[in-house]
Design a protein around this motif. Structure first.
Motif, PDB file in Angstrom:
ATOM      1  N   ARG A  58       1.511  -3.649  -8.348  1.00 23.28           N
ATOM      2  CA  ARG A  58       0.222  -3.847  -9.003  1.00 23.28           C
ATOM      3  C   ARG A  58      -0.674  -4.820  -8.262  1.00 23.28           C
ATOM      4  NH1 ARG A  58       1.626  -5.009 -15.112  1.00 23.28           N
ATOM      5  NH2 ARG A  58       0.223  -6.687 -14.575  1.00 23.28           N
ATOM      6  N   ILE A  59      -0.142  -5.540  -7.290  1.00 28.00           N
ATOM      7  CA  ILE A  59      -0.976  -6.480  -6.548  1.00 28.00           C
ATOM      8  C   ILE A  59      -1.421  -5.847  -5.236  1.00 28.00           C
ATOM      9  CG2 ILE A  59       0.030  -8.551  -7.588  1.00 28.00           C
ATOM     10  CD1 ILE A  59       1.667  -8.869  -5.016  1.00 28.00           C
ATOM     11  N   PHE A  60      -2.569  -6.279  -4.752  1.00 32.04           N
ATOM     12  CA  PHE A  60      -3.077  -5.759  -3.489  1.00 32.04           C
ATOM     13  C   PHE A  60      -2.173  -6.254  -2.365  1.00 32.04           C
ATOM     14  CE2 PHE A  60      -6.709  -5.069  -6.122  1.00 32.04           C
ATOM     15  CZ  PHE A  60      -7.379  -4.006  -5.547  1.00 32.04           C
ATOM     16  N   PRO A  61      -1.555  -5.324  -1.619  1.00 32.86           N
ATOM     17  CA  PRO A  61      -0.622  -5.735  -0.566  1.00 32.86           C
ATOM     18  C   PRO A  61      -1.343  -6.287   0.666  1.00 32.86           C
ATOM     19  CG  PRO A  61      -0.891  -3.364  -0.531  1.00 32.86           C
ATOM     20  CD  PRO A  61      -1.679  -3.868  -1.710  1.00 32.86           C
ATOM     21  N   THR A  62      -0.599  -7.042   1.433  1.00 35.12           N
ATOM     22  CA  THR A  62      -1.088  -7.471   2.733  1.00 35.12           C
ATOM     23  C   THR A  62      -0.960  -6.278   3.666  1.00 35.12           C
ATOM     24  OG1 THR A  62      -0.338  -9.717   2.329  1.00 35.12           O
ATOM     25  CG2 THR A  62      -0.740  -9.106   4.615  1.00 35.12           C
ATOM     26  N   THR A  63      -2.006  -5.999   4.410  1.00 31.63           N
ATOM     27  CA  THR A  63      -1.998  -4.848   5.298  1.00 31.63           C
ATOM     28  C   THR A  63      -1.951  -5.326   6.743  1.00 31.63           C
ATOM     29  OG1 THR A  63      -3.365  -3.701   3.685  1.00 31.63           O
ATOM     30  CG2 THR A  63      -3.189  -2.702   5.853  1.00 31.63           C
ATOM     31  N   ILE A  64      -1.140  -4.673   7.526  1.00 30.12           N
ATOM     32  CA  ILE A  64      -1.001  -4.998   8.942  1.00 30.12           C
ATOM     33  C   ILE A  64      -2.075  -4.222   9.704  1.00 30.12           C
ATOM     34  CG2 ILE A  64       0.563  -4.877  10.917  1.00 30.12           C
ATOM     35  CD1 ILE A  64       2.854  -4.995   8.770  1.00 30.12           C
ATOM     36  N   TRP A  65      -2.838  -4.934  10.535  1.00 31.53           N
ATOM     37  CA  TRP A  65      -3.947  -4.316  11.246  1.00 31.53           C
ATOM     38  C   TRP A  65      -3.501  -3.143  12.112  1.00 31.53           C
ATOM     39  CZ3 TRP A  65      -8.687  -4.255   9.925  1.00 31.53           C
ATOM     40  CH2 TRP A  65      -9.220  -5.322   9.212  1.00 31.53           C
ATOM     41  N   SER A  66      -2.316  -3.212  12.670  1.00 29.68           N
ATOM     42  CA  SER A  66      -1.859  -2.093  13.507  1.00 29.68           C
ATOM     43  C   SER A  66      -1.707  -0.819  12.673  1.00 29.68           C
ATOM     44  CB  SER A  66      -0.550  -2.442  14.216  1.00 29.68           C
ATOM     45  OG  SER A  66       0.465  -2.735  13.285  1.00 29.68           O
ATOM     46  N   ASP A  67      -1.367  -0.958  11.385  1.00 29.38           N
ATOM     47  CA  ASP A  67      -1.291   0.210  10.500  1.00 29.38           C
ATOM     48  C   ASP A  67      -2.673   0.807  10.265  1.00 29.38           C
ATOM     49  OD1 ASP A  67       1.443  -0.090  10.261  1.00 29.38           O
ATOM     50  OD2 ASP A  67       1.337  -1.137   8.334  1.00 29.38           O
ATOM     51  N   ILE A  68      -3.657  -0.042  10.097  1.00 26.42           N
ATOM     52  CA  ILE A  68      -5.026   0.430   9.883  1.00 26.42           C
ATOM     53  C   ILE A  68      -5.541   1.127  11.133  1.00 26.42           C
ATOM     54  CG2 ILE A  68      -7.410  -0.301   9.470  1.00 26.42           C
ATOM     55  CD1 ILE A  68      -6.188  -2.608   7.771  1.00 26.42           C
ATOM     56  N   ILE A  69      -5.313   0.518  12.274  1.00 25.30           N
ATOM     57  CA  ILE A  69      -5.768   1.100  13.540  1.00 25.30           C
ATOM     58  C   ILE A  69      -5.098   2.449  13.789  1.00 25.30           C
ATOM     59  CG2 ILE A  69      -5.750   0.776  16.049  1.00 25.30           C
ATOM     60  CD1 ILE A  69      -6.165  -2.293  15.380  1.00 25.30           C
ATOM     61  N   GLY A  77     -11.948  -3.632  11.881  1.00 23.04           N
ATOM     62  CA  GLY A  77     -11.150  -4.136  12.988  1.00 23.04           C
ATOM     63  C   GLY A  77     -10.676  -5.526  12.640  1.00 23.04           C
ATOM     64  N   PRO A  78      -9.693  -6.003  13.359  1.00 23.18           N
ATOM     65  CA  PRO A  78      -9.199  -7.357  13.085  1.00 23.18           C
ATOM     66  C   PRO A  78     -10.345  -8.364  13.190  1.00 23.18           C
ATOM     67  CG  PRO A  78      -7.773  -6.229  14.644  1.00 23.18           C
ATOM     68  CD  PRO A  78      -8.986  -5.360  14.450  1.00 23.18           C
ATOM     69  N   GLY A  79     -10.381  -9.249  12.263  1.00 20.42           N
ATOM     70  CA  GLY A  79     -11.442 -10.253  12.240  1.00 20.42           C
ATOM     71  C   GLY A  79     -11.108 -11.317  11.221  1.00 20.42           C
ATOM     72  N   PRO A  80     -12.121 -12.047  10.814  1.00 20.12           N
ATOM     73  CA  PRO A  80     -11.859 -13.159   9.902  1.00 20.12           C
ATOM     74  C   PRO A  80     -11.472 -12.721   8.492  1.00 20.12           C
ATOM     75  CG  PRO A  80     -14.220 -12.915  10.275  1.00 20.12           C
ATOM     76  CD  PRO A  80     -13.512 -11.959  11.204  1.00 20.12           C
ATOM     77  N   GLY A  81     -11.840 -11.526   8.079  1.00 20.13           N
ATOM     78  CA  GLY A  81     -11.539 -11.072   6.721  1.00 20.13           C
ATOM     79  C   GLY A  81     -10.293 -10.216   6.675  1.00 20.13           C
ATOM     80  N   SER A  82      -9.812  -9.996   5.463  1.00 22.63           N
ATOM     81  CA  SER A  82      -8.636  -9.145   5.283  1.00 22.63           C
ATOM     82  C   SER A  82      -9.063  -7.762   4.806  1.00 22.63           C
ATOM     83  CB  SER A  82      -7.691  -9.763   4.253  1.00 22.63           C
ATOM     84  OG  SER A  82      -8.278  -9.742   2.959  1.00 22.63           O
TER      85      SER A  82
END
Length: 124
Positions: free
Chosen positions: A13-24, A85-90
């Motif tokens: 139910r909580i927003f997970p931490t996402t790994i940028w490599s997965d997004i890319i 893209g990877p940056g200061p925000g999540s």
């Protein structure tokens, strides 16, 4: 507080931490598993999005499910992930803000639909 009981979207139910490599990897159309990665990414966020809609917007179960599906389709159609893209925000922070804006737009649209709905006269 509304119940989050639904078998859809898994247990988280909580927003997970996402790994940028997965997004890319999810947004790379040349990758053979891009579509599957995008599906997994959106699946990981289904229940947190649904929970947010239920708790913060006090929507009933079925309406929250519909809004969740509509939002995730909106994310895909608008290419939200493609612009990141990877940056200061999540990613989760970006997604939460996008969800909030989406829900505000949905509420405005519903208000307009109600305002312009034809009124039927019973005198006719």
């Amino acid at each position: 507080m509304p119940s989050f009981d639904t078998s859809m979207g898994g247990p988280g139910r909580i927003f997970p931490t996402t790994i940028w490599s997965d997004i890319i990897a999810a947004r790379d159309p040349s990758s053979p598993d891009s579509r599957d990665r995008m599906g997994l990414l959106l699946q990981a966020y289904w229940k947190p999005v649904y929970g947010y809609i239920r708790a913060s917007w006090n929507k009933p179960v079925e309406e929250a499910k519909d809004l969740t599906q509509a939002f995730l389709v909106h994310v895909q159609e608008r290419g939200y992930v493609d612009r990141l893209g990877p940056g200061p925000g999540s990613f989760r922070g970006y997604l939460k803000q996008a969800l909030k804006n989406f829900l505000i737009d949905q509420k405005r649209a519903e208000t307009v639909r109600r305002a312009v709905a034809p009124v039927m006269s019973l005198d006719a």
